[in-house]
Enzyme design. Structure first.
Site, PDB file in Angstrom:
ATOM      1  N   CYS A 182       5.030  -2.832   1.738  1.00 47.59           N
ATOM      2  CA  CYS A 182       3.614  -3.825   1.802  1.00 47.59           C
ATOM      3  C   CYS A 182       3.397  -3.941   0.362  1.00 47.59           C
ATOM      4  O   CYS A 182       2.729  -3.248  -0.641  1.00 47.59           O
ATOM      5  CB  CYS A 182       2.233  -3.568   2.596  1.00 47.59           C
ATOM      6  SG  CYS A 182       1.008  -4.274   1.981  1.00 47.59           S
ATOM      7  N   CYS A 187      -0.273  -4.206  -0.786  1.00 48.49           N
ATOM      8  CA  CYS A 187      -0.660  -2.552  -0.989  1.00 48.49           C
ATOM      9  C   CYS A 187       0.014  -1.961  -2.422  1.00 48.49           C
ATOM     10  O   CYS A 187      -0.655  -0.905  -3.223  1.00 48.49           O
ATOM     11  CB  CYS A 187      -0.246  -1.920   0.355  1.00 48.49           C
ATOM     12  SG  CYS A 187      -0.476  -2.007   1.659  1.00 48.49           S
TER      13      CYS A 187
END
Length: 134
Positions: free
Chosen positions: A56, A59
Site C-alpha cells: 500500500c 501506508c
C-alpha cells in the site's frame, strides 16, 4: 512512469528499526497479548492501531509520521498490524481500506481515521490523550 508504478508494487525497505516506539504485531498470539495489556476495559492508555499493508503506497507514505507520533505521544500505545498477516484481526475491526487507524480506549473503539490523513490522526490522538489526563 515506470518509477511511479514500480513504487506501488515494490515492497518497501525494511523499516522495522529497533528504536521505533511502534509495536509491530505479527501473530494472533502477540495481538491477543497487546489487547490484554493495553486494550482491556481497565486499560487507561489510548491504543492507536495502524492497519496497513506492505503493498500500500499511502501506508508507506504515512509510516514515518506514524512513527514520529509514537515517539511524541508517549502516553499512548502505537501498534502496527499488516492486514495480510493478520486478516482475522482486520476483519474484527471491519477494516476495508488501508491505511486505517483505529483508536481504542478502555477496550472500546473511540475513533478511526481511514486514509493517510496525518493531520486528522494527530488531532484525534491529541483529543483522546488530553481527555484521559483530565
Amino acid at each position: 512512469m515506470g518509477g511511479f508504478f514500480s513504487s506501488l508494487w515494490t515492497p518497501p525497505p525494511n523499516t522495522d528499526d529497533g528504536d521505533s516506539a511502534v509495536v509491530a504485531v505479527h501473530s494472533k498470539a502477540s495481538w491477543d497479548e497487546q489487547l490484554k495489556i493495553h486494550g482491556s476495559a481497565t486499560a487507561n492508555k489510548l491504543m492507536v492501531i495502524d492497519f496497513s499493508a506492505t503493498w500500500c503506497g499511502p501506508c508507506r507514505f504515512i509510516e514515518p509520521a506514524f512513527k514520529e507520533m509514537a515517539s511524541r505521544f508517549t502516553d499512548a500505545v502505537f501498534v502496527k498490524i499488516d492486514v495480510d498477516e493478520l486478516s482475522e484481526v482486520a476483519k474484527t475491526f471491519c477494516v476495508e481500506a488501508m491505511p486505517t487507524f483505529v483508536l481504542l480506549k478502555g477496550g472500546q473503539e473511540v475513533s478511526r481515521v481511514v486514509g493517510a490523513k496525518k493531520d486528522e490522526l494527530d488531532r484525534k490522538i491529541k483529543t483522546f490523550i488530553s481527555s484521559s489526563q483530565s
